[in-house]
Motif scaffolding. Structure first.
Motif, PDB file in Angstrom:
ATOM      1  N   GLY A 132       0.787  -1.231   0.000  1.00  0.00           N
ATOM      2  CA  GLY A 132       0.000   0.000   0.000  1.00  0.00           C
ATOM      3  C   GLY A 132       0.817   1.277   0.000  1.00  0.00           C
ATOM      4  N   VAL A 133       2.019   1.254  -0.622  1.00  0.00           N
ATOM      5  CA  VAL A 133       2.843   2.456  -0.692  1.00  0.00           C
ATOM      6  C   VAL A 133       2.333   3.369  -1.809  1.00  0.00           C
ATOM      7  N   GLU A 134       2.794   4.614  -1.791  1.00  0.00           N
ATOM      8  CA  GLU A 134       2.487   5.556  -2.862  1.00  0.00           C
ATOM      9  C   GLU A 134       3.790   5.912  -3.567  1.00  0.00           C
ATOM     10  N   PHE A 135       3.902   5.568  -4.829  1.00  0.00           N
ATOM     11  CA  PHE A 135       5.120   5.853  -5.578  1.00  0.00           C
ATOM     12  C   PHE A 135       5.202   7.329  -5.930  1.00  0.00           C
ATOM     13  N   GLU A 136       6.417   7.867  -5.881  1.00  0.00           N
ATOM     14  CA  GLU A 136       6.636   9.271  -6.211  1.00  0.00           C
ATOM     15  C   GLU A 136       6.335   9.520  -7.684  1.00  0.00           C
ATOM     16  N   ALA A 137       5.380  10.419  -7.953  1.00  0.00           N
ATOM     17  CA  ALA A 137       4.960  10.673  -9.328  1.00  0.00           C
ATOM     18  C   ALA A 137       6.040  11.375 -10.135  1.00  0.00           C
ATOM     19  N   CYS A 138       6.800  12.267  -9.478  1.00  0.00           N
ATOM     20  CA  CYS A 138       7.816  13.046 -10.187  1.00  0.00           C
ATOM     21  C   CYS A 138       9.141  12.286 -10.211  1.00  0.00           C
ATOM     22  N   ASN A 139       9.092  11.096 -10.755  1.00  0.00           N
ATOM     23  CA  ASN A 139      10.244  10.206 -10.832  1.00  0.00           C
ATOM     24  C   ASN A 139      10.089   9.363 -12.098  1.00  0.00           C
ATOM     25  N   PRO A 140      11.080   9.339 -12.980  1.00  0.00           N
ATOM     26  CA  PRO A 140      10.929   8.612 -14.246  1.00  0.00           C
ATOM     27  C   PRO A 140      10.677   7.123 -14.078  1.00  0.00           C
ATOM     28  N   VAL A 141      11.157   6.529 -12.985  1.00  0.00           N
ATOM     29  CA  VAL A 141      10.911   5.105 -12.772  1.00  0.00           C
ATOM     30  C   VAL A 141       9.416   4.846 -12.611  1.00  0.00           C
ATOM     31  N   THR A 142       8.720   5.742 -11.928  1.00  0.00           N
ATOM     32  CA  THR A 142       7.277   5.572 -11.748  1.00  0.00           C
ATOM     33  C   THR A 142       6.552   5.623 -13.087  1.00  0.00           C
ATOM     34  N   THR A 143       7.004   6.489 -13.992  1.00  0.00           N
ATOM     35  CA  THR A 143       6.347   6.588 -15.301  1.00  0.00           C
ATOM     36  C   THR A 143       6.618   5.373 -16.171  1.00  0.00           C
ATOM     37  N   MET A 144       7.581   4.544 -15.785  1.00  0.00           N
ATOM     38  CA  MET A 144       7.847   3.315 -16.522  1.00  0.00           C
ATOM     39  C   MET A 144       6.876   2.202 -16.140  1.00  0.00           C
ATOM     40  N   MET A 145       6.059   2.453 -15.135  1.00  0.00           N
ATOM     41  CA  MET A 145       5.089   1.451 -14.691  1.00  0.00           C
ATOM     42  C   MET A 145       3.837   1.527 -15.543  1.00  0.00           C
ATOM     43  N   SER A 146       3.353   0.382 -15.965  1.00  0.00           N
ATOM     44  CA  SER A 146       2.077   0.342 -16.672  1.00  0.00           C
ATOM     45  C   SER A 146       0.924   0.479 -15.691  1.00  0.00           C
ATOM     46  N   ASP A 147       1.180   0.114 -14.431  1.00  0.00           N
ATOM     47  CA  ASP A 147       0.160   0.225 -13.391  1.00  0.00           C
ATOM     48  C   ASP A 147       0.824   0.542 -12.055  1.00  0.00           C
ATOM     49  N   PRO A 148       0.901   1.830 -11.691  1.00  0.00           N
ATOM     50  CA  PRO A 148       1.534   2.203 -10.421  1.00  0.00           C
ATOM     51  C   PRO A 148       0.848   1.612  -9.182  1.00  0.00           C
ATOM     52  N   ILE A 166      15.968   4.361  -9.276  1.00  0.00           N
ATOM     53  CA  ILE A 166      15.503   4.598  -7.909  1.00  0.00           C
ATOM     54  C   ILE A 166      13.996   4.417  -7.839  1.00  0.00           C
ATOM     55  N   VAL A 167      13.555   3.434  -7.065  1.00  0.00           N
ATOM     56  CA  VAL A 167      12.137   3.244  -6.775  1.00  0.00           C
ATOM     57  C   VAL A 167      11.856   4.017  -5.494  1.00  0.00           C
ATOM     58  N   GLU A 168      11.040   5.057  -5.608  1.00  0.00           N
ATOM     59  CA  GLU A 168      10.861   6.014  -4.508  1.00  0.00           C
ATOM     60  C   GLU A 168       9.401   6.024  -4.062  1.00  0.00           C
ATOM     61  N   MET A 169       9.179   6.036  -2.758  1.00  0.00           N
ATOM     62  CA  MET A 169       7.812   5.889  -2.270  1.00  0.00           C
ATOM     63  C   MET A 169       7.575   6.610  -0.953  1.00  0.00           C
ATOM     64  N   THR A 170       6.317   6.925  -0.708  1.00  0.00           N
ATOM     65  CA  THR A 170       5.870   7.460   0.579  1.00  0.00           C
ATOM     66  C   THR A 170       5.084   6.368   1.291  1.00  0.00           C
ATOM     67  N   LYS A 175       3.223   1.484   8.573  1.00  0.00           N
ATOM     68  CA  LYS A 175       3.504   0.404   7.614  1.00  0.00           C
ATOM     69  C   LYS A 175       4.984   0.306   7.264  1.00  0.00           C
ATOM     70  N   ALA A 176       5.786   1.244   7.745  1.00  0.00           N
ATOM     71  CA  ALA A 176       7.185   1.333   7.306  1.00  0.00           C
ATOM     72  C   ALA A 176       7.985   0.075   7.634  1.00  0.00           C
ATOM     73  N   GLU A 177       7.807  -0.474   8.806  1.00  0.00           N
ATOM     74  CA  GLU A 177       8.573  -1.664   9.175  1.00  0.00           C
ATOM     75  C   GLU A 177       8.243  -2.835   8.257  1.00  0.00           C
ATOM     76  N   SER A 178       6.977  -3.022   7.956  1.00  0.00           N
ATOM     77  CA  SER A 178       6.573  -4.110   7.076  1.00  0.00           C
ATOM     78  C   SER A 178       7.135  -3.915   5.668  1.00  0.00           C
ATOM     79  N   VAL A 179       7.131  -2.670   5.186  1.00  0.00           N
ATOM     80  CA  VAL A 179       7.665  -2.383   3.855  1.00  0.00           C
ATOM     81  C   VAL A 179       9.161  -2.667   3.806  1.00  0.00           C
ATOM     82  N   LEU A 180       9.890  -2.254   4.840  1.00  0.00           N
ATOM     83  CA  LEU A 180      11.328  -2.503   4.884  1.00  0.00           C
ATOM     84  C   LEU A 180      11.635  -3.997   4.889  1.00  0.00           C
ATOM     85  N   LYS A 181      10.870  -4.765   5.638  1.00  0.00           N
ATOM     86  CA  LYS A 181      11.073  -6.210   5.674  1.00  0.00           C
ATOM     87  C   LYS A 181      10.810  -6.829   4.296  1.00  0.00           C
TER      88      LYS A 181
END
Length: 239
Positions: A132-148, A166-170, A175-181
């Protein structure tokens, strides 16, 4: 990048300029492994070739994403920034990407001196998207996703090799601990180097909330990250 074989004298001077070792000599012939080349332009700009045999061939999509993510002079249209095309978390004091109650997490694949295929970036993205993360929109890697929402990348990009992605997210703090794991578990399946960045706003007591998470996990965390205060713009004010 290509080598003009009519000009090349096979001296090998360019070989140690390639950050991903894509320039090789076999049977006394020097050539660029086109599949391994990340289109960073280092070999050309180093000006080491005595015969000027190295040249940039026309870049068409999807190969053009290699230059976008590898050549520091290529500008990302999403952000207007060169060199992987993201301001990242080190500018949070002016961008306000990660407000109170959230943690910024970035996963950088490929550096140093190895590169990464975008299918590995997809593995990370799809794994954390399920959290359930939110990918950073102003990042070219995010625009490479067909489904963010799922972190799924466009199929034609998966085998492209880049110097760094760089895969960047908020992430909500809880939820941060679970995401890191999840990132650590997924990292075991990757065929590239990975570095992990984490950021949160300093609280009223001067503490960094994310440090509680990394200490609980027993993860070593360096505090010597870059913070570019100001950048010629007003500091971000939360509403």
């Amino acid at each position: 990048m290509r080598i003009n074989k009519d000009l090349c004298v096979n001296c090998g001077m360019c070989m140690n300029r390639c950050p991903v070792s894509a320039i090789k000599k076999t049977d006394k012939v020097v050539d660029i492994d086109f599949d391994e080349c990340v289109e960073c332009g280092v070999c050309l700009r180093s000006n080491v070739c005595p015969k000027k045999a190295i040249y940039q061939q026309p870049l068409e999509y999807p190969r053009s994403v290699r230059s976008l993510m590898s050549d520091v002079l290529t500008i990302a249209p999403e952000s207007g920034i060169s060199g992987r095309g993201t301001e990242e978390m080190k500018t949070n004091e002016v961008t306000g990407r990660f407000p109170d109650g959230t943690v910024g997490i970035a996963v950088e694949l490929g550096r140093p001196c190895y590169g990464a295929r975008l299918y590995d970036a997809e593995k990370i993205a799809m794994a954390v998207a399920a959290e359930g993360v939110e990918f950073e929109a102003c990042n070219p890697v995010t625009t490479m996703m067909s489904d963010p929402k799922t972190g799924k990348f466009k199929e034609e990009l998966l085998n492209e090799k880049v110097l760094s992605a760089i895969v960047e997210m908020t992430v909500p703090y809880e939820k941060a601990e679970s995401v890191l794991k999840t990132i650590y578990k997924t990292a075991e399946t990757l065929d590239c180097f990975l570095s992990l960045d984490i950021c949160s706003k300093v609280d009223q007591d001067g503490n960094l909330p994310h440090m509680e998470i990394v200490k609980k996990m027993g993860v070593w965390c360096s505090l010597n990250g870059k913070t570019n205060v100001g950048l010629g713009r007003p500091l971000y004010q939360e509403k």
